[in-house]
Each structure stands twice: as C-alpha cells, then as structure tokens.
Scaffold this motif. Structure first.
Motif, PDB file in Angstrom:
ATOM      1  N   LEU A 147     -23.393  -5.007  -6.532  1.00 35.84           N
ATOM      2  CA  LEU A 147     -23.342  -4.339  -5.829  1.00 35.84           C
ATOM      3  C   LEU A 147     -23.626  -5.858  -4.747  1.00 35.84           C
ATOM      4  CD1 LEU A 147     -26.945  -2.514  -4.999  1.00 35.84           C
ATOM      5  CD2 LEU A 147     -24.407  -1.576  -5.523  1.00 35.84           C
ATOM      6  N   VAL A 148     -23.298  -7.130  -5.306  1.00 35.06           N
ATOM      7  CA  VAL A 148     -22.916  -8.043  -4.124  1.00 35.06           C
ATOM      8  C   VAL A 148     -22.442  -8.968  -4.506  1.00 35.06           C
ATOM      9  CG1 VAL A 148     -25.496  -8.441  -3.022  1.00 35.06           C
ATOM     10  CG2 VAL A 148     -24.541  -9.487  -5.256  1.00 35.06           C
ATOM     11  N   ARG A 149     -20.797  -8.406  -5.501  1.00 34.30           N
ATOM     12  CA  ARG A 149     -19.863  -8.796  -6.527  1.00 34.30           C
ATOM     13  C   ARG A 149     -18.508  -8.191  -5.523  1.00 34.30           C
ATOM     14  NH1 ARG A 149     -19.878  -8.281 -12.195  1.00 34.30           N
ATOM     15  NH2 ARG A 149     -17.885  -9.281 -12.031  1.00 34.30           N
ATOM     16  N   TRP A 150     -17.819  -9.169  -4.758  1.00 32.38           N
ATOM     17  CA  TRP A 150     -17.114  -8.054  -4.133  1.00 32.38           C
ATOM     18  C   TRP A 150     -15.266  -8.170  -5.178  1.00 32.38           C
ATOM     19  CZ3 TRP A 150     -14.677  -5.964  -0.868  1.00 32.38           C
ATOM     20  CH2 TRP A 150     -13.403  -5.613  -0.492  1.00 32.38           C
ATOM     21  N   ASP A 151     -15.725  -8.742  -6.406  1.00 35.00           N
ATOM     22  CA  ASP A 151     -14.444  -7.737  -7.010  1.00 35.00           C
ATOM     23  C   ASP A 151     -14.533  -6.262  -7.777  1.00 35.00           C
ATOM     24  OD1 ASP A 151     -16.800  -8.980  -8.826  1.00 35.00           O
ATOM     25  OD2 ASP A 151     -15.144  -9.448 -10.063  1.00 35.00           O
ATOM     26  N   ILE A 152     -15.988  -6.449  -7.890  1.00 38.40           N
ATOM     27  CA  ILE A 152     -16.596  -4.680  -7.519  1.00 38.40           C
ATOM     28  C   ILE A 152     -16.799  -4.023  -7.248  1.00 38.40           C
ATOM     29  CG2 ILE A 152     -18.332  -3.974  -8.315  1.00 38.40           C
ATOM     30  CD1 ILE A 152     -19.385  -6.146 -10.697  1.00 38.40           C
ATOM     31  N   TRP A 153     -17.001  -4.591  -5.536  1.00 39.13           N
ATOM     32  CA  TRP A 153     -16.687  -3.206  -4.983  1.00 39.13           C
ATOM     33  C   TRP A 153     -14.920  -3.346  -4.149  1.00 39.13           C
ATOM     34  CZ3 TRP A 153     -19.473  -0.671  -1.491  1.00 39.13           C
ATOM     35  CH2 TRP A 153     -20.329  -0.618  -1.534  1.00 39.13           C
ATOM     36  N   ARG A 154     -13.620  -4.404  -4.948  1.00 40.39           N
ATOM     37  CA  ARG A 154     -12.608  -3.587  -4.459  1.00 40.39           C
ATOM     38  C   ARG A 154     -12.200  -3.252  -5.482  1.00 40.39           C
ATOM     39  NH1 ARG A 154      -9.048  -9.048  -5.704  1.00 40.39           N
ATOM     40  NH2 ARG A 154      -7.409  -7.567  -5.356  1.00 40.39           N
ATOM     41  N   LEU A 155     -12.574  -2.915  -6.790  1.00 38.12           N
ATOM     42  CA  LEU A 155     -12.466  -1.737  -7.937  1.00 38.12           C
ATOM     43  C   LEU A 155     -13.087  -0.066  -7.604  1.00 38.12           C
ATOM     44  CD1 LEU A 155     -11.137  -0.598 -10.302  1.00 38.12           C
ATOM     45  CD2 LEU A 155     -12.978  -1.618 -11.691  1.00 38.12           C
ATOM     46  N   ALA A 156     -13.950  -0.382  -7.156  1.00 37.22           N
ATOM     47  CA  ALA A 156     -15.024   0.987  -6.559  1.00 37.22           C
ATOM     48  C   ALA A 156     -14.013   1.292  -5.362  1.00 37.22           C
ATOM     49  CB  ALA A 156     -16.385   0.718  -6.162  1.00 37.22           C
ATOM     50  N   LEU A 157     -14.174   0.661  -4.291  1.00 39.20           N
ATOM     51  CA  LEU A 157     -13.281   0.620  -3.660  1.00 39.20           C
ATOM     52  C   LEU A 157     -11.881   1.504  -3.031  1.00 39.20           C
ATOM     53  CD1 LEU A 157     -14.289  -1.470  -0.196  1.00 39.20           C
ATOM     54  CD2 LEU A 157     -15.149   0.689  -0.770  1.00 39.20           C
ATOM     55  N   ALA A 158     -10.807   1.032  -4.536  1.00 35.74           N
ATOM     56  CA  ALA A 158      -9.834   1.311  -4.683  1.00 35.74           C
ATOM     57  C   ALA A 158      -9.868   3.207  -5.887  1.00 35.74           C
ATOM     58  CB  ALA A 158      -9.432  -0.023  -5.630  1.00 35.74           C
ATOM     59  N   SER A 159     -11.113   3.087  -6.289  1.00 38.21           N
ATOM     60  CA  SER A 159     -11.561   4.118  -6.852  1.00 38.21           C
ATOM     61  C   SER A 159     -11.249   4.816  -6.058  1.00 38.21           C
ATOM     62  CB  SER A 159     -11.997   4.072  -7.959  1.00 38.21           C
ATOM     63  OG  SER A 159     -12.722   2.621  -8.850  1.00 38.21           O
ATOM     64  N   ALA A 160     -12.099   5.041  -4.580  1.00 32.07           N
ATOM     65  CA  ALA A 160     -12.043   6.148  -3.567  1.00 32.07           C
ATOM     66  C   ALA A 160     -11.799   6.432  -3.104  1.00 32.07           C
ATOM     67  CB  ALA A 160     -13.125   5.188  -2.331  1.00 32.07           C
ATOM     68  N   LEU A 178       0.219  11.228   4.239  1.00 30.70           N
ATOM     69  CA  LEU A 178      -1.275  10.905   3.866  1.00 30.70           C
ATOM     70  C   LEU A 178      -1.818  10.894   2.915  1.00 30.70           C
ATOM     71  CD1 LEU A 178      -2.409  11.650   7.880  1.00 30.70           C
ATOM     72  CD2 LEU A 178      -1.990   9.836   6.849  1.00 30.70           C
ATOM     73  N   VAL A 179      -2.048  11.777   2.055  1.00 25.35           N
ATOM     74  CA  VAL A 179      -2.745  11.836   0.228  1.00 25.35           C
ATOM     75  C   VAL A 179      -1.869  10.599  -0.319  1.00 25.35           C
ATOM     76  CG1 VAL A 179      -3.562  12.671  -1.033  1.00 25.35           C
ATOM     77  CG2 VAL A 179      -3.691  14.147   1.001  1.00 25.35           C
ATOM     78  N   GLY A 180      -0.896  10.344  -0.018  1.00 28.14           N
ATOM     79  CA  GLY A 180       0.161  10.018  -0.890  1.00 28.14           C
ATOM     80  C   GLY A 180       0.129   8.384  -0.439  1.00 28.14           C
ATOM     81  N   ILE A 181      -0.514   8.048   1.032  1.00 29.79           N
ATOM     82  CA  ILE A 181      -0.695   6.624   1.006  1.00 29.79           C
ATOM     83  C   ILE A 181      -1.820   6.403   0.904  1.00 29.79           C
ATOM     84  CG2 ILE A 181      -0.916   5.023   4.120  1.00 29.79           C
ATOM     85  CD1 ILE A 181       1.372   6.776   4.883  1.00 29.79           C
ATOM     86  N   ALA A 182      -3.168   6.881   0.252  1.00 24.52           N
ATOM     87  CA  ALA A 182      -4.067   6.674   0.523  1.00 24.52           C
ATOM     88  C   ALA A 182      -3.864   5.811  -1.102  1.00 24.52           C
ATOM     89  CB  ALA A 182      -5.360   8.200   0.659  1.00 24.52           C
ATOM     90  N   SER A 183      -3.801   6.473  -1.923  1.00 25.75           N
ATOM     91  CA  SER A 183      -3.517   6.448  -3.166  1.00 25.75           C
ATOM     92  C   SER A 183      -2.200   4.815  -3.319  1.00 25.75           C
ATOM     93  CB  SER A 183      -2.468   7.161  -4.202  1.00 25.75           C
ATOM     94  OG  SER A 183      -3.070   6.775  -5.516  1.00 25.75           O
ATOM     95  N   VAL A 209      -2.188   2.916  -1.295  1.00 28.65           N
ATOM     96  CA  VAL A 209      -3.402   1.001  -0.724  1.00 28.65           C
ATOM     97  C   VAL A 209      -4.412   1.081  -1.386  1.00 28.65           C
ATOM     98  CG1 VAL A 209      -5.007   0.573   0.999  1.00 28.65           C
ATOM     99  CG2 VAL A 209      -2.926   2.203   1.999  1.00 28.65           C
ATOM    100  N   ALA A 210      -4.701   1.510  -2.244  1.00 26.37           N
ATOM    101  CA  ALA A 210      -5.691   1.521  -2.816  1.00 26.37           C
ATOM    102  C   ALA A 210      -4.805  -0.042  -4.622  1.00 26.37           C
ATOM    103  CB  ALA A 210      -6.141   2.487  -4.641  1.00 26.37           C
ATOM    104  N   VAL A 211      -3.472   0.602  -4.473  1.00 22.68           N
ATOM    105  CA  VAL A 211      -2.749  -0.256  -5.876  1.00 22.68           C
ATOM    106  C   VAL A 211      -3.191  -1.742  -5.517  1.00 22.68           C
ATOM    107  CG1 VAL A 211      -0.472  -0.861  -6.957  1.00 22.68           C
ATOM    108  CG2 VAL A 211      -1.277   1.445  -6.100  1.00 22.68           C
ATOM    109  N   PRO A 212      -3.036  -2.109  -3.857  1.00 23.40           N
ATOM    110  CA  PRO A 212      -3.497  -4.317  -4.175  1.00 23.40           C
ATOM    111  C   PRO A 212      -5.081  -4.606  -3.537  1.00 23.40           C
ATOM    112  CG  PRO A 212      -2.602  -3.052  -2.133  1.00 23.40           C
ATOM    113  CD  PRO A 212      -2.529  -2.020  -3.047  1.00 23.40           C
ATOM    114  N   LEU A 213      -5.919  -2.959  -3.447  1.00 23.12           N
ATOM    115  CA  LEU A 213      -6.687  -3.300  -3.630  1.00 23.12           C
ATOM    116  C   LEU A 213      -7.555  -3.172  -4.999  1.00 23.12           C
ATOM    117  CD1 LEU A 213      -9.685  -3.302  -1.370  1.00 23.12           C
ATOM    118  CD2 LEU A 213      -9.771  -0.898  -1.806  1.00 23.12           C
ATOM    119  N   ALA A 214      -7.356  -3.037  -5.735  1.00 26.46           N
ATOM    120  CA  ALA A 214      -7.718  -2.500  -7.321  1.00 26.46           C
ATOM    121  C   ALA A 214      -7.798  -4.953  -7.608  1.00 26.46           C
ATOM    122  CB  ALA A 214      -7.289  -2.111  -8.137  1.00 26.46           C
TER     123      ALA A 214
END
Length: 418
Positions: A228-241, A395-400, A402-407
């Motif tokens: 919960l305090v690791r940004w790399d794990i948060w990045r993957l979790a947010l990208a998954s969202a 917008l649905v496609g854009i969400a996906s 945005v996830a690419v560089p966030l992961a």
C-alpha cells in the motif's frame, strides 16, 4: 497404531498434498471464483425482471446493482490484509459461507410477493453485503494459487483462475435471467447459495497450505514494505482500473448500443457478448502461458492495453458503419480488454512477495471493482450529456490508452521452470 501404519499414513498424506496437489488447489480457486462470478455477473443481467418484480425505477435499479460492486471495492484491501495474516484457507471459507448465508437469507426474507416488494434500501444493503463478503473470495483464492505454483507456472495458473470470472459469469448470464423470470428470485438466490456452499465444502476438504519444497517455492521474494506504500504497485493497480473501463463498458452497454443505435436483435447481442466472454477467457489462458515462457508480463499488459485502445477508438468511428462491422470490432476489443487480467494479478502478487500477496491482490481488486462500479454510472452521464455513442466508445478507448504509460515498465525477465 503400528509404526508401519503410521509410516503408510504419512506417505499417503505426502502424496495427497505433494506438488501435484497444486492442480486440485487451482480447481478450488476456479470453482470459488466462478461461483462468486455467477452471482456478480448473473444478477445484473436479471435487471428487467429485477426492476419489475421489486418495483424499481431505472435509477434505483442501477443503485441496487452497483451496490454489489461497491461492496467488493470497499472491502478488498481489508480482506487482503486478513488473508496475509490468517491464511487463505480460513478467509476463503469465511467468504464462501457468509456470502452463501446472505443469499439464503435473501431467498427466504427478501423476495417480492404479489403486488408488493421489500424496501429498496434493504435490497441494496443485501446486495452490498454479497459484494463485501464475497470480495474475500477474489484475493484469498488467488493467494492460494500463487502459493502452490512455482514461478514458471504462476502466470498460466492465475490466468486459468481469472478465466473463471468470465466462465462463471457466462453461466450466470445463461441461467439466472430465465430462472428469475419463470421461477422467481427465491430459486435464483438459493442456486447461487448452493454453489458457494458446495465450493466451501471442497475448500474445507482439499485446500491446505503447501509445503514450500513440494510446491516449488513461495510466491515471490519477500518484501518488507507494505504494497500500500509502494508506487510501482499502485501504478499497476491504477493501470488495471483503467484497463477495466473497456471491459465493463462493453459488457454492460454494448447490448444497449446495439439495440438502441443499430437496431440489432437479441442474436447479434448474444453472439457479441459470447465472443467477448469465451474469447476473453481463452486469451487469458494463452497470455498466462506465453508470459510464463517469455518473462514479459509487464510488456504484455501494455500491449493488450494498446490493442484494446486502438479497437475501441476504431469502434467509436464505426458507430454508423454496418452493424456486423461495429459489433465485430467491439467483440475483438472486448477480448483484448479481458486478456490482461491473469497476467496483471500474477505480476502484482509477485511484486509484493509471498507474505504480502493477499494485500497486493486486495488493492488490485479494489481498483478494478471500483471502476466496475463507476463505469456503468459514468457512461449514462456521457450519453445524457452528448447523446453520442461515438464519444462513449472514444472515451472508453482513451481510458485504456492512458493505462499503457501508467503501467510500470519491465525490470527483468522471469525464467520459466516448467
């Protein structure tokens, strides 16, 4: 008992819970996930009967259905922490039994009668409890699978377990709407409860924590810090969202789009969604095996996200094209929108390490199901404001996208031991 009898019993136990027992554990994980998925995917599809029998408006129907996903989202991290602390067997048993108990209570105390219906708030609370208690099944079954499988097989194993979500959902979609319409919701709730109770019995008998040597090693390297305090794990979790947006968008609104905007019949809708479910499940298994062999989970997640983004943006500009063309594009986009699941769950658990895999999976499920709750609420707002399906799919496609560089970027390969 004689020494020879004791030795024989020990040999039997060793065979029973040796390395090959991992496939039994995987089967339990699949059954647990599928039984819960049948509820959370099947109940929303009963929407028209649910609305009529419970005397709901379209808005309150959305609130009742959304309560399931809200319950999952708000409980997942807590369940993950408890799984790491108390073990996956105990948490999975608690989740299966309590969720089954809530559905049983709903069957006998929360079904509509002739011309009357229970209070809407009470139905929403019950649905919330189904999600909040059943959310324990997601992380605990995943942690059990991770614990039993060696590094070179975890992607495949977790992808098979994740395939239980569309498979169980397909069962719920196929069975529950007709059952609700013809027999009423009492049998719907009892059937779902029975699936959970049977899985709980199998869990009690066969799900045990592995001997590390027999299982081929723990699930990842131990990490001192909380996920919960690791940004790399948060990045993957947010990208998954964000990657979840096209998945839920297609599953919940492609039928509405095809009916309202294209005048398509039921057969077109069913074929489109079945391609998404079956194709998405097959893609999850393939991607798990492929990334086990090549050690490229993070690259695969980015590639699937990019492919889904391209296809969804293309669908946006094909809304006025022939129905077959836009339906096919949405269906293929939906396959890519499903393909990343097992790979991402494997990666986030491996990043956290064995001792904290449950917490990491809880975070992943929190972000994914939070977006699963928000997406069906946001799409109608976009439609109401713009009356444009082009804008919705864009917008649905854009969400996906945005996830690419966030992961998180790839760090190292995982060498296959299979």
């Amino acid at each position: 008992m004689s020494a020879s009898a004791i030795a024989g019993q020990e040999r039997t136990e060793a065979r029973r819970f040796g390395p090959n027992h991992r496939w039994t554990v995987l089967g339990i994980g699949v059954a647990a996930q599928a039984s819960f998925s049948a509820a959370i995917s099947g109940l929303p599809v009963t929407g028209t009967t649910l609305r009529a029998d419970y005397l709901l408006s379209t808005f309150t129907l959305g609130v009742v259905i959304g309560a399931i996903y809200l319950g999952i989202a708000v409980s997942e991290i807590a369940w993950g922490i408890w799984t790491d602390r108390f073990g996956e067997r105990k948490v999975l048993l608690v989740g299966l039994l309590t969720t089954g108990a809530v559905l049983t209570l709903m069957a006998f105390g929360l079904v509509p009668g002739a011309g009357s219906a229970p209070p809407t708030w009470l139905l929403a609370v019950a649905m919330f409890l189904v999600g909040a208690l059943g959310g324990s099944i997601n992380g605990s079954s995943g942690r059990a699978v991770m614990a039993w499988f060696p590094a070179g097989q975890r992607g495949l194993a977790m992808s098979i377990r994740q395939t239980a979500m569309p498979a169980g959902g397909a069962i719920g979609i196929a069975v529950l709407p007709g059952l609700a319409q013809q027999q009423g919701f009492r049998l719907v709730y009892l059937l779902l409860a029975a699936l959970l109770f049977v899985t709980a019995a199998a869990t009690f008998v066969w799900l045990h924590e592995p001997d590390v040597k027999a299982a081929g090693g723990a699930a990842g390297t131990a990490e001192a810090r909380s996920p919960l305090v690791r940004w790399d794990i948060w990045r993957l979790a947010l990208a998954s969202a964000l990657l979840t947006v096209p998945q839920f968008g297609i599953l919940t609104f492609s039928a509405v789009f095809l009916h309202d905007a294209k005048g398509a019949g039921v057969l077109t809708t069913v074929i489109t969604l079945m391609v998404v479910q079956i194709g998405g499940g097959a893609a999850r298994i393939w991607s798990g095996r492929y990334t086990d062999k090549h050690g490229n989970r993070r690259q695969a997640i980015k590639a699937f996200g990019a492919a889904a983004a391209v296809l969804l943006v293309l669908s946006a500009f094909l809304v006025d094209a022939p129905t077959v063309l836009v339906a096919a594009t949405l269906a293929i986009g939906g396959v890519f929108a499903n393909a990343w699941h097992g790979v991402a769950y494997t990666e986030i658990a491996s990043m956290a390490g064995a001792a904290k895999a449950g917490t990491a999976l809880g975070l992943e499920n929190t972000t994914v199901f939070a977006m699963g709750f928000l997406t069906p609420l946001l799409i109608p707002l976009v439609l109401g404001w713009s009356s444009s399906w082009l804008l919705v799919w864009l917008l649905v496609g854009i969400a996906s996208a945005v996830a690419v560089p966030l992961a998180p970027a790839a760090l190292r390969k995982v060498t296959s031991t299979a």
